[in-house]
Design an enzyme around this catalytic site. Structure first.
Site, PDB file in Angstrom:
ATOM      1  N   SER A 153       0.869  -1.191   0.000  1.00 35.90           N
ATOM      2  CA  SER A 153       0.000   0.000   0.000  1.00 35.90           C
ATOM      3  C   SER A 153       0.899   1.232   0.000  1.00 35.90           C
ATOM      4  CB  SER A 153      -0.844  -0.002   1.278  1.00 35.90           C
ATOM      5  OG  SER A 153      -1.491   1.247   1.468  1.00 35.90           O
ATOM      6  N   TYR A 172      -2.638  -1.195  10.408  1.00 34.52           N
ATOM      7  CA  TYR A 172      -2.499  -1.363   8.960  1.00 34.52           C
ATOM      8  C   TYR A 172      -1.156  -0.815   8.485  1.00 34.52           C
ATOM      9  CZ  TYR A 172      -4.038  -1.160   4.027  1.00 34.52           C
ATOM     10  OH  TYR A 172      -4.162  -1.314   2.672  1.00 34.52           O
TER      11      TYR A 172
HETATM   12  P1  NAD Z   1     -11.407  -6.410  -0.438  1.00 35.83           P
HETATM   13  O1  NAD Z   1     -12.011  -6.285   0.906  1.00 35.83           O
HETATM   14  O2  NAD Z   1     -12.206  -6.056  -1.630  1.00 35.83           O
HETATM   15  O3  NAD Z   1     -10.868  -7.887  -0.630  1.00 35.83           O
HETATM   16  C1  NAD Z   1     -10.140  -8.524   0.384  1.00 35.83           C
HETATM   17  C2  NAD Z   1     -10.035  -9.995   0.063  1.00 35.83           C
HETATM   18  O4  NAD Z   1      -9.328 -10.631   1.132  1.00 35.83           O
HETATM   19  C3  NAD Z   1     -11.392 -10.708  -0.036  1.00 35.83           C
HETATM   20  O5  NAD Z   1     -11.307 -11.707  -1.031  1.00 35.83           O
HETATM   21  C4  NAD Z   1     -11.547 -11.341   1.347  1.00 35.83           C
HETATM   22  O6  NAD Z   1     -12.394 -12.483   1.359  1.00 35.83           O
HETATM   23  C5  NAD Z   1     -10.102 -11.708   1.617  1.00 35.83           C
HETATM   24  N1  NAD Z   1      -9.829 -11.921   3.037  1.00 35.83           N
HETATM   25  C6  NAD Z   1     -10.043 -11.067   4.074  1.00 35.83           C
HETATM   26  N2  NAD Z   1      -9.665 -11.646   5.217  1.00 35.83           N
HETATM   27  C7  NAD Z   1      -9.194 -12.876   4.896  1.00 35.83           C
HETATM   28  C8  NAD Z   1      -8.656 -13.957   5.632  1.00 35.83           C
HETATM   29  N3  NAD Z   1      -8.541 -13.901   6.972  1.00 35.83           N
HETATM   30  N4  NAD Z   1      -8.301 -15.072   4.971  1.00 35.83           N
HETATM   31  C9  NAD Z   1      -8.443 -15.159   3.632  1.00 35.83           C
HETATM   32  N5  NAD Z   1      -8.936 -14.169   2.869  1.00 35.83           N
HETATM   33  C10 NAD Z   1      -9.299 -13.046   3.499  1.00 35.83           C
HETATM   34  O7  NAD Z   1     -10.047  -5.564  -0.372  1.00 35.83           O
HETATM   35  P2  NAD Z   1      -9.136  -4.847  -1.491  1.00 35.83           P
HETATM   36  O8  NAD Z   1      -9.365  -3.395  -1.400  1.00 35.83           O
HETATM   37  O9  NAD Z   1      -9.243  -5.523  -2.803  1.00 35.83           O
HETATM   38  O10 NAD Z   1      -7.698  -5.079  -0.853  1.00 35.83           O
HETATM   39  C11 NAD Z   1      -6.813  -6.076  -1.300  1.00 35.83           C
HETATM   40  C12 NAD Z   1      -5.416  -5.739  -0.818  1.00 35.83           C
HETATM   41  O11 NAD Z   1      -5.010  -4.500  -1.382  1.00 35.83           O
HETATM   42  C13 NAD Z   1      -5.299  -5.596   0.691  1.00 35.83           C
HETATM   43  O12 NAD Z   1      -4.083  -6.168   1.143  1.00 35.83           O
HETATM   44  C14 NAD Z   1      -5.288  -4.100   0.877  1.00 35.83           C
HETATM   45  O13 NAD Z   1      -4.610  -3.725   2.060  1.00 35.83           O
HETATM   46  C15 NAD Z   1      -4.533  -3.655  -0.359  1.00 35.83           C
HETATM   47  N6  NAD Z   1      -4.739  -2.260  -0.719  1.00 35.83           N
HETATM   48  C16 NAD Z   1      -5.989  -1.808  -1.039  1.00 35.83           C
HETATM   49  C17 NAD Z   1      -6.143  -0.481  -1.381  1.00 35.83           C
HETATM   50  C18 NAD Z   1      -7.468   0.069  -1.768  1.00 35.83           C
HETATM   51  O14 NAD Z   1      -7.574   1.308  -1.885  1.00 35.83           O
HETATM   52  N7  NAD Z   1      -8.483  -0.740  -1.987  1.00 35.83           N
HETATM   53  C19 NAD Z   1      -5.053   0.383  -1.387  1.00 35.83           C
HETATM   54  C20 NAD Z   1      -3.803  -0.115  -1.049  1.00 35.83           C
HETATM   55  C21 NAD Z   1      -3.667  -1.442  -0.718  1.00 35.83           C
END
Ligand code: NAD
Length: 260
Positions: free
Chosen positions: A142, A155
């Site tokens: 991130s 986080y």
């Molecule tokens: P999201 O909530 O849409 O998806 C998260 C996924 O992780 C889902 O498939 C969920 O089922 C799975 N998950 C959650 N807890 C779990 C567990 N204990 N075991 C197995 N699976 C689990 O989130 P996203 O926004 O797509 O985020 C994905 C990654 O990208 C994360 O690591 C997040 O920190 C990172 N990220 C997101 C953003 C953003 O703006 N969306 C920015 C920077 C980084």
């Protein structure tokens, strides 16, 4: 001809992980999906990947907070496909609260899912990658792996930890044909971000619209959310042969956020 490669993407039943799994299948890889969700929806996603891309797709619902479940998932995938050639550590959760009010169970869960799970998948994937002399590990970190924001201590700590882990492992396997990189996105509009909007509005005492414009996108100079597809294409590039000299890198895709 190179045999078909296999990718495992943690947290790929939603958001960024789902986009990455689809991009890797489009690039011709078998995919192992992981994550929670409604079983029928996950089965539709899995079947669509097989149908549209002509690859094998599996789903393993292992909880990334539980090392024994991670180990069982990795063993099952490696037994079936011989190796995980491309490992994408993407599963992530968030909780927004002042540090002195941060629920201890949320702290522990965020560190387990966002940081420790990458250690477990990586240690279990590396032996077969080393045997094949080829591997790609892409850690979805991130912008918060590089800079901080208030109220996200767990986080930010986990993502900074993931950045350090990425660099350390990259050095260890640099001569084994294996690259290890982190992608550092700014705000991508996914269910994770959508869920933060009401939380942040409550914590900061402002409206949800103000959170979007004045908190989230205020620091992102492009003033727009990043698309899931943009992050997925970057991951697919890092997973390709062409990216073999990129390792230990923190790849920002943040609309200029961390340039400031
Ligand atoms: P999201 O909530 O849409 O998806 C998260 C996924 O992780 C889902 O498939 C969920 O089922 C799975 N998950 C959650 N807890 C779990 C567990 N204990 N075991 C197995 N699976 C689990 O989130 P996203 O926004 O797509 O985020 C994905 C990654 O990208 C994360 O690591 C997040 O920190 C990172 N990220 C997101 C953003 C953003 O703006 N969306 C920015 C920077 C980084």
């Amino acid at each position: 001809m190179t045999p078909r490669r296999t990718a495992l993407v943690t947290g790929s039943t939603s958001g960024i992980g789902q986009g990455i799994a689809e991009a890797l299948a489009r690039a011709g890889m078998n995919v192992v999906l992981n994550g929670f969700g409604e079983p029928a929806a996950i089965e539709r996603q899995r079947a669509a990947i097989e149908r549209e891309h002509g690859v094998a797709a599996r789903h393993v619902g292992a909880d990334m907070a539980k090392p024994a479940e991670i180990e069982a998932m990795m063993t099952r995938a490696i037994d079936e496909f011989g190796a995980i050639d491309v490992l994408v550590n993407n599963a992530g959760i968030q909780h927004v609260a002042a540090v002195d009010a941060f629920p201890v169970d949320r702290w522990d869960a965020i560190i387990a899912v966002n940081l420790c799970s990458a250690f477990h998948t990586t240690r279990l994937a590396l032996p077969a990658m080393k045997t094949r002399k080829w591997g790609r590990i892409v850690n979805i970190a991130s912008a918060h792996a590089l800079i901080a924001s208030p109220f996200k201590s767990a986080y930010v700590a986990a993502k900074h930890g993931l950045a350090g882990f990425t660099k350390s492992v990259a050095l260890e396997v640099a001569q084994d044909g294996i690259t290890v990189n982190a992608i550092c996105p700014g705000y991508v509009l996914t269910p994770l971000v959508q869920a933060q909007i009401p939380d942040q509005a409550r914590t900061r005492g402002v409206s949800e619209e103000e959170v979007v414009q004045k908190v989230m996108l205020a620091g992102q100079p492009t003033r727009r959310f990043i698309d899931i597809a943009e992050v997925a294409e970057l991951a697919a590039y890092l997973a390709s042969d062409a990216a073999r000299s990129i390792t230990g890198a923190m790849m920002s895709i943040d609309g200029g956020w961390t340039a400031q």
